[in-house]
Enzyme design. Structure first.
Site, PDB file in Angstrom:
ATOM      1  N   GLU A 196       0.813  -1.228   0.000  1.00 55.08           N
ATOM      2  CA  GLU A 196       0.000   0.000   0.000  1.00 55.08           C
ATOM      3  C   GLU A 196       0.841   1.271   0.000  1.00 55.08           C
ATOM      4  OE1 GLU A 196      -2.879  -0.555   3.140  1.00 55.08           O
ATOM      5  OE2 GLU A 196      -3.867  -2.194   2.074  1.00 55.08           O
ATOM      6  N   GLU A 314      -4.844  -8.522  -1.475  1.00 54.40           N
ATOM      7  CA  GLU A 314      -5.432  -8.458  -0.130  1.00 54.40           C
ATOM      8  C   GLU A 314      -6.849  -7.918  -0.250  1.00 54.40           C
ATOM      9  OE1 GLU A 314      -2.989  -6.605   3.003  1.00 54.40           O
ATOM     10  OE2 GLU A 314      -4.817  -5.621   3.702  1.00 54.40           O
TER      11      GLU A 314
END
Length: 539
Positions: A196, A314
């Site tokens: 991220e 994810e």
């Protein structure tokens, strides 16, 4: 006996059916063309780094499920993983870019994660000792795991302003860690770079110009370290939320053949504390919005990096550890299975569920290690749905969602049907598009002539076929006692629970004469296997 069971279940459901709206419709499966293909090991689950004192909304649902302290000797854990044969596991998460590997010439102290007010995500840097890495790999080897490991992509960088981090990636610690891994003979399916940090990032971000240089550098390291190995791991990145321009630029800057997979994260249900989580899960319009992300990423890859495949690295539905009493209950399977079906249609090769264990969204309970309902949904998908995705269409309400794949490991087609309606009982005929093309003037099937018309519709019925010998297999999923937020899932009316010896229960279907329509009760899910469905795309 099976016929008697089905008759009993049908009779018992008559009062409920009479109180429901009954809608008849048709599902058409096109077995002539491959829409997309997933990886053989499409189902994936994550193991995160969060320590026990990671809390959201005054709840601390992670317990001891971190990479560093998960109880690898718990018998339920091994059996749950082994049931998949070769489960893909991704080690990663928010804290991965603060993990130091206690190996080689590490110049920094290597301590466990601890709460730190000014630290990224409120924690200090953490440590992976090689003794623990050995333990993890012994477990992975014994249980048949295919491992994706997320590397620390912030090492050596410095914070510049706000959430932006700059400077070249210091690869020395990761390189020492990879050398150790190779020296021990540990099998890594893929190395993932960062978590991220793409686009505007979560907590931290790196400019794409720098990220592109770094993934080229990592690819060169992998090529060099594995030059004498019979197997070379794939390189996956960036493991962040999709932003079209950033992802496109990463593929352009890194160039052909550097990235094997583009991974993105998706939490389309919003915050775990949202009181509307259940209504979002059951809203077909809300679920369908995620198709834009899958479609846009697929387009970016086709245009800028056709050598790479799309991964969901994810996805937990609701972020911040998931929704308590939602993410770990039956109702979440409506979202989860719909996501698996939708992602497959858009060329997603791998879908990693957050998490295998830990938080509210674990496939396994964080304290007892007992499977939650989504575990069985994942296992059924893994056992029944092959990698070839087929086109499917329906004239039913948007609340009835359907996905079709070639069956796994056998001939035929498997259909996933999801009924999001709390009031409508769908009675569906299944048609093969091959016959619709051949018999374009065939009249609509009426209830009275269903058996006769079905023989004209399905190509598996030959002139010598025996009605009694032709069956389909059905796996109907409902919640215990009709409670959507039950942690117990029923398969064909029977609770899915560990056996007395702690083993995963058998997932047995009921065999239904193919001449009968498919019956979908409100708020239920079904996998339906057609062993003799004529689908040229399935080979």
């Amino acid at each position: 006996m099976e016929f008697g069971l089905v008759l009993f279940l049908f009779a018992a459901s008559i009062p409920a059916i009479l109180a429901e709206d009954i809608v008849h419709g048709t599902i058409v499966v096109d077995g002539t063309t491959t829409v997309a293909q997933t990886d053989d090991n499409f189902i994936c689950a994550t193991i995160d780094w969060w320590p026990h004192d990671k809390c959201d909304y005054k709840r601390c649902p992670w317990h001891y499920t971190s990479v560093t302290n998960l109880n690898l000797s718990h018998p339920f854990l091994a059996r749950a993983v082994q049931a998949f044969g070769h489960l893909r596991i991704r080690i990663g998460g928010s804290l991965q870019d603060q993990v130091l590997y206690d190996v080689g010439n590490l110049k920094s102290p290597c301590h466990p994660f601890r709460k730190m007010k000014d630290g990224l995500f409120g924690f200090s840097k953490g440590c992976l000792h090689m003794e623990r890495w050995d333990e993890l790999n012994h477990f992975f080897s014994a249980t048949g795991v295919m491992l994706t490991f997320g590397l620390n992509a912030l090492h050596g960088r410095h914070k510049m302003r706000r959430s932006q981090w700059g400077g070249d990636w210091d690869s020395s610690n990761a390189q020492d860690f990879m050398k150790y891994t190779i020296s021990k003979g540990y099998q890594i399916d893929s190395w993932e770079f960062g978590n991220e940090l793409s686009g505007s990032g979560v907590g931290a971000h790196v400019l794409v110009s720098q990220y592109g240089k770094d993934v080229i550098h990592l690819k060169n390291i992998i090529n060099e370290l594995y030059k004498d190995s019979p197997f070379k791991p794939s390189l996956v990145a960036p493991g962040g939320f999709f932003e079209r321009e950033w992802f496109a630029k990463l593929l352009q800057l890194s160039g052909s053949g550097v990235l094997d997979a583009i991974s993105h994260h998706i939490y389309n249900l919003g915050a775990g504390v949202d009181p509307k989580l259940v209504s979002k899960i059951l809203d077909p319009n809300h679920l369908s919005k995620a198709a834009n992300t899958f479609s846009n990423l697929s387009h970016v890859i086709r245009r800028h990096g056709p050598w790479a495949s799309a991964w969901v690295g994810e996805s937990g539905g609701a972020y911040n550890s998931g929704g308590p009493h939602v993410s770990d209950t039956f109702v979440n399977s409506f979202w989860y299975l719909d996501q698996l079906g939708m992602a497959s249609k858009y060329h997603t090769k791998v879908y990693c569920r957050q998490t295998l264990i830990g938080g509210n969204y674990g496939l396994l309970d964080a304290t007892t290690y007992v499977p939650n309902p989504d575990y069985y949904s994942a296992l059924l998908w893994h056992q029944l749905m092959g990698k070839v995705v087929l086109a499917v269409d329906s004239d039913a309400s948007p609340f009835l969602r359907s996905y079709a794949h070639c069956s796994k490991g056998r001939a035929g087609v498997t259909l996933l049907v999801i009924n999001l309606s709390n009031q409508t009982h769908f009675v569906m005929n299944i048609e093969n598009s091959i016959n619709l093309k051949l018999v374009v003037k065939e009249q609509s099937i009426s209830r009275g002539s269903f058996t006769r018309s079905l023989k004209k519709t399905f190509t598996w019925v030959g002139v010598n076929a025996s009605d009694e010998a032709l069956f389909r297999e059905e796996y109907h999923l409902t919640p215990k006692d009709g409670c959507l937020q039950s942690q117990t899932m029923l398969l064909n009316g029977f609770p899915l629970e560990l056996t007395g010896t702690g083993n995963i229960p058998r997932l047995d279907p009921v065999r239904v004469n193919m001449n009968s329509p498919i019956s979908m009760s409100p708020l239920s899910i079904a996998f339906i296997v057609f062993p003799n469905f004529d689908a040229p795309a399935c080979g």
